[in-house]
Design an enzyme around this catalytic site. Sequence first.
Site, PDB file in Angstrom:
ATOM      1  N   CYS A  34       1.615  -0.933  -0.052  1.00  0.00           N
ATOM      2  CA  CYS A  34      -0.143  -0.229   0.190  1.00  0.00           C
ATOM      3  C   CYS A  34       0.625   1.794   0.052  1.00  0.00           C
ATOM      4  O   CYS A  34       0.565   2.372   0.005  1.00  0.00           O
ATOM      5  CB  CYS A  34      -1.049  -0.202   0.992  1.00  0.00           C
ATOM      6  SG  CYS A  34      -0.377  -0.189   2.851  1.00  0.00           S
ATOM      7  N   HIS A 312      -1.502   1.207   7.518  1.00  0.00           N
ATOM      8  CA  HIS A 312      -1.648   0.980   6.089  1.00  0.00           C
ATOM      9  C   HIS A 312      -1.953   2.889   5.486  1.00  0.00           C
ATOM     10  O   HIS A 312      -1.816   3.724   6.273  1.00  0.00           O
ATOM     11  CB  HIS A 312      -3.494   0.934   5.913  1.00  0.00           C
ATOM     12  CG  HIS A 312      -4.291   0.397   4.744  1.00  0.00           C
ATOM     13  ND1 HIS A 312      -3.634  -0.194   3.600  1.00  0.00           N
ATOM     14  CD2 HIS A 312      -5.155   1.018   4.087  1.00  0.00           C
ATOM     15  CE1 HIS A 312      -4.384  -0.438   2.939  1.00  0.00           C
ATOM     16  NE2 HIS A 312      -5.194   0.884   2.696  1.00  0.00           N
TER      17      HIS A 312
END
Length: 368
Positions: A34, A312
Amino acid sequence: MVMGASGSKLEKALGDQFPEGERYFGLENFGNTCYCNSVLQALYFCIPFREQLLEYYANNKTPGDAEENLLTCLADLFMQISQAKKKTGVIAPKRFVQRVKKQNELFRSYMHQDAHEFLNFLLNELVDILEKESSAAKDSPQLSSPEKAPNGPVQPLANGVKKEPPVTLVHKNFQGLLTNETRCLRCETVTARDETFLDLSVDIEQNSSITSCLKNFCSTETLNAEDKFFCDKCCSLQEAQKRMKIKKAPHILVIHLKRFKYIEQLGRYKKLSYRVVFPMELKLSNTSDDVDTEYSLFAVVVHVGSGPNHGHYVSLVKSHNHWLFFDDENVEMVEEQTLQTFFGSSHEYSGNTDHGYILFYEGLGGKS
């Protein structure tokens, strides 16, 4: 399939306002990529960079002959997105991610990676490739392909003359110039040293703004006690004042908020969830020519999570006056005011862990 569903939902949401020729594709996550996906989306929607990269690739591509590198993999990925038959969908940036891992062992593990470190690595790697290709082409005009040329000049230049490095498409878009001024408080002599930058890393404070972070970045600091400055004119260590000025503002201003701070007492890094307001339009003062440069925000890479070693990354991108939210495979439209939820938290133990981490601003003074 969920991916297709998110695509068609986006097409419905935009309806006949879907920009002509534009593509909105999510990127598949390969376990922990990510950090890479969020930065790639921000760079793809940096239109001058995208256009120049695709143009460079089209003009310098020699099929079957060119050696694969990070530049060809990135251009290839951008090409895949921009020439996709569908308007929305998901692409797996497999070759690009494999290349990143091959080039840099830092990104090989399945640990949480830092998006800013990745952006830095990528831009510098692209500069290296472009400079090598440029000097190879100059040194070996008889070679059909720049890739076959040796790395760097054949003949060193005489008398230590430094050959000016070529201005690459990375420099054209992202490079600015800082000047580091030190004034001796005894003889008033100012020593100035210029240094280039591709992004600015700024310290952050609780309940502040990007403007105040930049002011602090350019504020005057006194060098005294054990930090005294060696003045060439006085030929001794002297008290001095030091400050940083932006001498030349870049076309694309990338600001990295230093949200991860090493805490001595804890012996580890801690994430600062401070609330730092970033405006849609930014005026950059403190430039040495005293001309305010105006910028408009077009992308934000957000770190989601409470600590530096897990979490994330997602990104928000402005395209044709619409804001889009990219979370790996998923893409959706959001309102501009949604960006305010990524400023940070006014108090430390709030439940919100989604914080703006890298900001991308485009200069409004026309394309340079």
